[in-house]
Motif scaffolding. Structure first.
Motif, PDB file in Angstrom:
ATOM      1  N   UNK A 445       0.822  -1.219   0.000  1.00 27.25           N
ATOM      2  CA  UNK A 445       0.000   0.000   0.000  1.00 27.25           C
ATOM      3  C   UNK A 445       0.851   1.261   0.000  1.00 27.25           C
ATOM      4  N   UNK A 446       1.906   1.281   0.796  1.00 26.47           N
ATOM      5  CA  UNK A 446       2.719   2.489   0.962  1.00 26.47           C
ATOM      6  C   UNK A 446       3.898   2.555  -0.010  1.00 26.47           C
ATOM      7  N   UNK A 447       4.405   1.393  -0.420  1.00 26.79           N
ATOM      8  CA  UNK A 447       5.616   1.383  -1.216  1.00 26.79           C
ATOM      9  C   UNK A 447       6.825   1.728  -0.355  1.00 26.79           C
ATOM     10  N   UNK A 448       7.982   1.866  -0.994  1.00 25.27           N
ATOM     11  CA  UNK A 448       9.193   2.240  -0.263  1.00 25.27           C
ATOM     12  C   UNK A 448       9.129   3.708   0.156  1.00 25.27           C
ATOM     13  N   UNK A 449       9.805   4.025   1.251  1.00 23.73           N
ATOM     14  CA  UNK A 449       9.842   5.415   1.701  1.00 23.73           C
ATOM     15  C   UNK A 449       9.810   5.521   3.210  1.00 23.73           C
ATOM     16  N   UNK A 450       9.797   6.770   3.678  1.00 23.78           N
ATOM     17  CA  UNK A 450       9.865   7.035   5.123  1.00 23.78           C
ATOM     18  C   UNK A 450       8.682   6.460   5.887  1.00 23.78           C
ATOM     19  N   UNK A 451       7.482   6.549   5.279  1.00 19.12           N
ATOM     20  CA  UNK A 451       6.298   6.077   5.996  1.00 19.12           C
ATOM     21  C   UNK A 451       6.367   4.569   6.227  1.00 19.12           C
ATOM     22  N   UNK A 452       6.745   3.844   5.201  1.00 18.85           N
ATOM     23  CA  UNK A 452       6.840   2.393   5.389  1.00 18.85           C
ATOM     24  C   UNK A 452       7.972   2.040   6.353  1.00 18.85           C
ATOM     25  N   UNK A 453       9.078   2.748   6.277  1.00 20.95           N
ATOM     26  CA  UNK A 453      10.189   2.496   7.200  1.00 20.95           C
ATOM     27  C   UNK A 453       9.748   2.697   8.647  1.00 20.95           C
ATOM     28  N   UNK A 454       8.924   3.729   8.879  1.00 15.82           N
ATOM     29  CA  UNK A 454       8.400   3.994  10.223  1.00 15.82           C
ATOM     30  C   UNK A 454       7.491   2.862  10.682  1.00 15.82           C
ATOM     31  N   UNK A 455       6.628   2.418   9.778  1.00 16.13           N
ATOM     32  CA  UNK A 455       5.725   1.313  10.103  1.00 16.13           C
ATOM     33  C   UNK A 455       6.519   0.071  10.497  1.00 16.13           C
ATOM     34  N   UNK A 456       7.509  -0.254   9.699  1.00 11.80           N
ATOM     35  CA  UNK A 456       8.301  -1.452   9.944  1.00 11.80           C
ATOM     36  C   UNK A 456       9.045  -1.377  11.278  1.00 11.80           C
ATOM     37  N   UNK A 457       9.709  -0.258  11.524  1.00  8.73           N
ATOM     38  CA  UNK A 457      10.491  -0.136  12.755  1.00  8.73           C
ATOM     39  C   UNK A 457       9.592  -0.124  13.988  1.00  8.73           C
ATOM     40  N   UNK A 458       8.449   0.558  13.917  1.00  9.21           N
ATOM     41  CA  UNK A 458       7.537   0.610  15.065  1.00  9.21           C
ATOM     42  C   UNK A 458       6.900  -0.751  15.340  1.00  9.21           C
ATOM     43  N   UNK A 459       6.581  -1.498  14.292  1.00  3.59           N
ATOM     44  CA  UNK A 459       6.029  -2.836  14.493  1.00  3.59           C
ATOM     45  C   UNK A 459       7.067  -3.746  15.141  1.00  3.59           C
ATOM     46  N   UNK A 460       8.293  -3.644  14.679  1.00  4.38           N
ATOM     47  CA  UNK A 460       9.345  -4.502  15.215  1.00  4.38           C
ATOM     48  C   UNK A 460       9.720  -4.117  16.643  1.00  4.38           C
TER      49      UNK A 460
END
Length: 515
Positions: A445-460
């Motif tokens: 949905x988001x593709x690569x970028x800051x928003x997805x990076x934030x999602x990934x790091x916060x989930x982890x």
């Protein structure tokens, strides 16, 4: 002081009045039908029946009005049909504009073949129209002008009714899903008076009838299966017939995604697809809401006429379309009242540490109760308390939920209960859709970028604070219900009717045979 030029005003008003009158004359002239002064000769040239030698437009009109009034109660769309003829001088446009050549016979033949679409020809009075057409073209079946008027009037009414009904059925579906399903929230277009009146202006009947044949690969595949008498393994021929017919009807509904990119969940298949330019670019398993039909075989013996009424189980996932607009990472679960009263409060009454062990907070009048262990649950009413589950490893929504507006308070979300994805039957949730690989869905949905990076790091990281992250562009989402389709190789796939929705739809399709 400025003085009004009266002469100038009168001149302009006169000019305007003349213009308006001219426009009205043109308008009324365009609404008035062309006189059929040569009606008798035109018909006689076609059928060579002498009974038509003396028919006139003036003689036909009162007979047509009488027949139209008699048949009005049995017309599917009486206002559209009577309104058209009233505004066109009761001109039998379908008979007179299509009697030359093979148009009327072509229509009769197509109606008789409507079974190819899983529709019974009786719905469109195919035999009646075929008999009337044969009688109209016969040289000697009609003996008098009076009989000629009546036959032509009955044929015109039957043609208008059946042609509109057949056109509507193929272009929009026979049934409106919003009228038969209790939990159906997908925008589905239905025919209106403007679309229906177009049948009166058809130039070539065969070209028109061919144009309204649904042409999608899925529709054609199911048509071929119906014609070939394909039988579903483990199902009777009668049950297979039902499965194919209801899914053909679903394909006729005008509610299919037209977006370049969207998410679709097929409830009976327990599967989510991310679609891009008509192709699935990602798919995964999902768990959906519990259904009414889990513990019994969905065969025809189990059902009767009462199943025309849709009675969904309280946890069934609804059919809907919306748009995913944001995600919440490490979400808070606002526990629905139905779950709170039937499950949470019962568990808390049995175990005073249940709420704290499951990281749940209790609220009364909007204020959190610090020590929930002191609550006397035996005297608590269903509306006394509200419950929320804080972010954490055991949160029922997992590490992320995907939000879209809907009246059922459902969403896509992660889950800590991963073992359910290994089961074949995955109708196990309270109504929301659990996704197997939520991080992959977020990336799609988001593709690569800051928003997805934030999602990934916060989930982890497993933060204790929820975080909302909006999508740069909303992505449409469709929760659908399909129990039969052709896969990429053309092989038909069948899935159990877990919510009994095939049964409800089939009962309504059959109702048209007795209406």
């Amino acid at each position: 002081m400025k003085i009004l030029n009266t002469f100038s005003f009168k001149s302009k008003w006169h000019t305007l009045s003349v213009g308006l009158c001219a426009l009205l004359v043109i308008t009324f002239a365009s609404c008035k039908h062309t006189k059929r002064s040569d009606m008798a000769q035109t018909i006689y040239e076609v059928n060579k029946n002498k009974a038509f030698n003396k028919v006139t437009e003036e003689g036909f009109q009162p007979v047509f009005q009488k027949i139209l009034a008699e048949k009005k109660a049995k017309l599917k769309n009486p206002k559209v049909i009577t309104g058209f003829y009233e505004s066109n001088g009761y001109d039998p446009v379908l008979v007179l504009d299509h009697m030359k050549g093979e148009d009327l016979k072509t229509l009769a033949a197509y109606l008789k073949k409507s079974g190819e679409h899983g529709l019974d020809p009786k719905i469109f009075q195919a035999d009646d129209i075929n008999n009337l057409v044969d009688k109209f073209y016969s040289k000697d079946a009609i003996k008098t002008p009076e009989e000629a008027y009546e036959t032509m009037a009955r044929l015109e009414v039957a043609l208008a009714n059946s042609l509109i009904n057949y056109t509507n059925a193929l272009q929009y579906g026979l049934i409106s899903p919003r009228k038969i399903y209790a939990r159906y929230f997908t925008q589905t277009l239905r025919p209106d008076s403007t679309s229906m009146k177009k049948v009166f202006g058809i130039a070539d009947m065969k070209s028109f009838l061919d144009s309204i044949q649904p042409k999608s690969a899925q529709y054609v595949a199911l048509q071929k299966a119906l014609a070939s008498n394909v039988q579903v393994p483990g199902k009777t021929a009668e049950e297979t017939d039902r499965i194919l017919k209801v899914n053909l009807e679903r394909l006729r509904w005008k509610n299919k995604p037209a977006d370049d990119k969207y998410v679709v969940v097929n409830i009976p298949d327990y599967r989510l697809d991310v679609m891009q330019n008509g192709k699935s670019v990602m798919n995964m398993k999902v768990c959906v809401g519990e259904g009414r039909n889990i513990d019994r075989t969905d065969n025809l013996v189990e059902y009767d006429e009462s199943d025309k009424v849709d009675r969904p189980f309280s946890r069934e996932t609804p059919q809907l379309n919306s748009a995913i607009y944001t995600v919440q990472v490490n979400p808070v679960w606002n526990i629905p009242k139905s779950i709170a009263t039937k499950e949470i409060m019962v568990a808390a009454a049995q175990d005073p540490y249940y709420l704290s062990n499951h990281n749940m907070a209790v609220y009364q009048n909007g204020k959190e109760i610090e020590d929930s262990e002191t609550i006397d649950w035996s005297s608590a009413g269903p509306n006394d308390y509200e419950f929320k589950q804080r972010p954490g490893d055991n949160n029922a929504l997992g590490k992320i939920k995907f939000l879209f507006k809907n009246s059922s308070s459902v969403y896509l979300h992660d889950t800590p209960a991963k073992l359910a994805f290994n089961k074949q039957m995955r109708a196990v949730s309270h109504g929301c859709v659990r996704v197997e690989r939520p991080l992959d869905l977020a990336h799609a949905l988001f593709g690569d970028g800051n928003k997805f990076d934030t999602i990934k790091s916060d989930m982890e990281a497993g933060s204790s604070e929820p975080k909302d992250i909006a999508l740069p562009k909303k992505v449409p989402v469709y929760l659908t219900y399909t129990t039969c389709w052709a896969d990429k190789s053309g092989t038909l796939q069948f899935r159990p009717d877990i919510y009994g929705l095939d049964i409800v739809l089939f009962a309504h399709l059959n109702k048209y045979l007795t209406a």
